[in-house]
Scaffold this motif. Structure first.
Motif, PDB file in Angstrom:
ATOM      1  N   VAL A   1       0.828  -1.201   0.000  1.00 41.38           N
ATOM      2  CA  VAL A   1       0.000   0.000   0.000  1.00 41.38           C
ATOM      3  C   VAL A   1       0.861   1.249   0.000  1.00 41.38           C
ATOM      4  CG1 VAL A   1      -1.680   1.304   1.346  1.00 41.38           C
ATOM      5  CG2 VAL A   1      -1.943  -1.154   1.094  1.00 41.38           C
ATOM      6  N   VAL A   2       1.969   1.263   0.734  1.00 44.99           N
ATOM      7  CA  VAL A   2       2.762   2.462   0.942  1.00 44.99           C
ATOM      8  C   VAL A   2       3.840   2.669  -0.110  1.00 44.99           C
ATOM      9  CG1 VAL A   2       4.336   3.604   2.550  1.00 44.99           C
ATOM     10  CG2 VAL A   2       2.339   2.424   3.415  1.00 44.99           C
ATOM     11  N   SER A   3       4.476   1.629  -0.578  1.00 49.52           N
ATOM     12  CA  SER A   3       5.637   1.765  -1.455  1.00 49.52           C
ATOM     13  C   SER A   3       5.268   2.347  -2.814  1.00 49.52           C
ATOM     14  CB  SER A   3       6.292   0.405  -1.656  1.00 49.52           C
ATOM     15  OG  SER A   3       7.354   0.530  -2.563  1.00 49.52           O
ATOM     16  N   PRO A   4       5.896   3.495  -3.201  1.00 51.76           N
ATOM     17  CA  PRO A   4       5.598   4.090  -4.500  1.00 51.76           C
ATOM     18  C   PRO A   4       6.183   3.300  -5.658  1.00 51.76           C
ATOM     19  CG  PRO A   4       7.341   5.301  -3.429  1.00 51.76           C
ATOM     20  CD  PRO A   4       6.848   4.269  -2.444  1.00 51.76           C
ATOM     21  N   THR A   5       7.134   2.426  -5.370  1.00 47.23           N
ATOM     22  CA  THR A   5       7.767   1.691  -6.455  1.00 47.23           C
ATOM     23  C   THR A   5       7.114   0.354  -6.727  1.00 47.23           C
ATOM     24  OG1 THR A   5       9.379   0.759  -4.949  1.00 47.23           O
ATOM     25  CG2 THR A   5      10.002   2.777  -6.079  1.00 47.23           C
TER      26      THR A   5
ATOM     27  N   ASP B   1      16.730  -1.790  -1.679  1.00 48.21           N
ATOM     28  CA  ASP B   1      15.499  -1.149  -2.134  1.00 48.21           C
ATOM     29  C   ASP B   1      15.881  -0.058  -3.127  1.00 48.21           C
ATOM     30  OD1 ASP B   1      12.815  -0.562  -2.370  1.00 48.21           O
ATOM     31  OD2 ASP B   1      12.590   0.274  -0.366  1.00 48.21           O
ATOM     32  N   SER B   2      14.903   0.473  -3.818  1.00 51.57           N
ATOM     33  CA  SER B   2      15.168   1.565  -4.738  1.00 51.57           C
ATOM     34  C   SER B   2      15.567   2.815  -3.952  1.00 51.57           C
ATOM     35  CB  SER B   2      13.936   1.845  -5.589  1.00 51.57           C
ATOM     36  OG  SER B   2      12.862   2.233  -4.761  1.00 51.57           O
ATOM     37  N   VAL B   3      16.231   3.738  -4.636  1.00 48.62           N
ATOM     38  CA  VAL B   3      16.683   4.980  -4.015  1.00 48.62           C
ATOM     39  C   VAL B   3      16.108   6.143  -4.811  1.00 48.62           C
ATOM     40  CG1 VAL B   3      18.698   6.396  -3.444  1.00 48.62           C
ATOM     41  CG2 VAL B   3      18.839   3.901  -3.270  1.00 48.62           C
ATOM     42  N   ASN B   4      15.426   7.050  -4.116  1.00 51.10           N
ATOM     43  CA  ASN B   4      14.938   8.262  -4.762  1.00 51.10           C
ATOM     44  C   ASN B   4      16.138   9.164  -4.990  1.00 51.10           C
ATOM     45  OD1 ASN B   4      13.863  10.754  -5.481  1.00 51.10           O
ATOM     46  ND2 ASN B   4      12.167  10.604  -4.059  1.00 51.10           N
ATOM     47  N   VAL B   5      16.416   9.487  -6.248  1.00 45.62           N
ATOM     48  CA  VAL B   5      17.567  10.318  -6.583  1.00 45.62           C
ATOM     49  C   VAL B   5      17.143  11.656  -7.181  1.00 45.62           C
ATOM     50  CG1 VAL B   5      19.271   8.466  -6.770  1.00 45.62           C
ATOM     51  CG2 VAL B   5      17.872   9.062  -8.760  1.00 45.62           C
ATOM     52  N   GLY B   6      15.932  12.089  -6.856  1.00 45.15           N
ATOM     53  CA  GLY B   6      15.475  13.403  -7.289  1.00 45.15           C
ATOM     54  C   GLY B   6      16.300  14.496  -6.629  1.00 45.15           C
ATOM     55  N   GLU B   7      16.273  15.686  -7.204  1.00 48.92           N
ATOM     56  CA  GLU B   7      17.119  16.784  -6.741  1.00 48.92           C
ATOM     57  C   GLU B   7      16.961  17.116  -5.266  1.00 48.92           C
ATOM     58  OE1 GLU B   7      17.587  20.123  -9.592  1.00 48.92           O
ATOM     59  OE2 GLU B   7      16.214  18.923 -10.813  1.00 48.92           O
TER      60      GLU B   7
END
Length: 139
Positions: A16-20, A88-94
């Motif tokens: 439910v929570v994970s955006p990926t 897990d994935s890593v958000n690499v946005g600015e």
């Protein structure tokens, strides 16, 4: 049966929570691009659109401790980095907490990386199709 119920109760919040999670299926890939730098360049630019729960995949090879910068403009989309050794994935946005003050993420492993561009689940469910411009830099 108790173990199965416990496993479901543990996994459900993650789903439910994970955006990926919406981008976990290979049939969710809208396009795959091999990132290519022109001779002498350390960055490349791309344009794309993300439709629904699909995502765009950008793959590249890098060495441990190289610096990655991902700059984006346009629609409400997020860049997530994957590598076979990352838990897990890593958000690499600015503005992601994983990047330093100069906007770089230090790559922890050598090898093939995948950068997925996806939109928030709330937008995907509404059928939005945001356009974006992407600059990938590796130093």
């Amino acid at each position: 049966m108790k173990n199965l119920t416990a496993a479901i109760l543990i996994a459900l919040p993650v789903l439910v929570v994970s955006p990926t999670v919406m981008a976990a299926s290979s049939d969710a890939v809208a396009k795959t691009v091999d990132v290519q730098f022109k001779k002498g360049a350390s960055s490349a630019n791309y344009y794309g659109k993300v439709k629904g729960n699909k995502y765009d995949s950008y793959t590249f090879y890098a060495k441990k401790n190289q610096k990655l910068s991902v700059k984006m403009a346009g629609g409400n989309v997020d860049p997530y980095l994957f590598h076979k050794n990352l838990a897990d994935s890593v958000n690499v946005g600015e503005s992601a907490p994983e990047v330093d003050d100069q906007g770089y993420y230090t790559l922890p492993y050598s090898g093939k990386y995948e950068l997925r561009i996806l939109q928030p689940r709330s937008q995907a469910f509404k059928g939005k199709t945001p356009a974006y411009w992407l600059e990938v830099s590796i130093l």
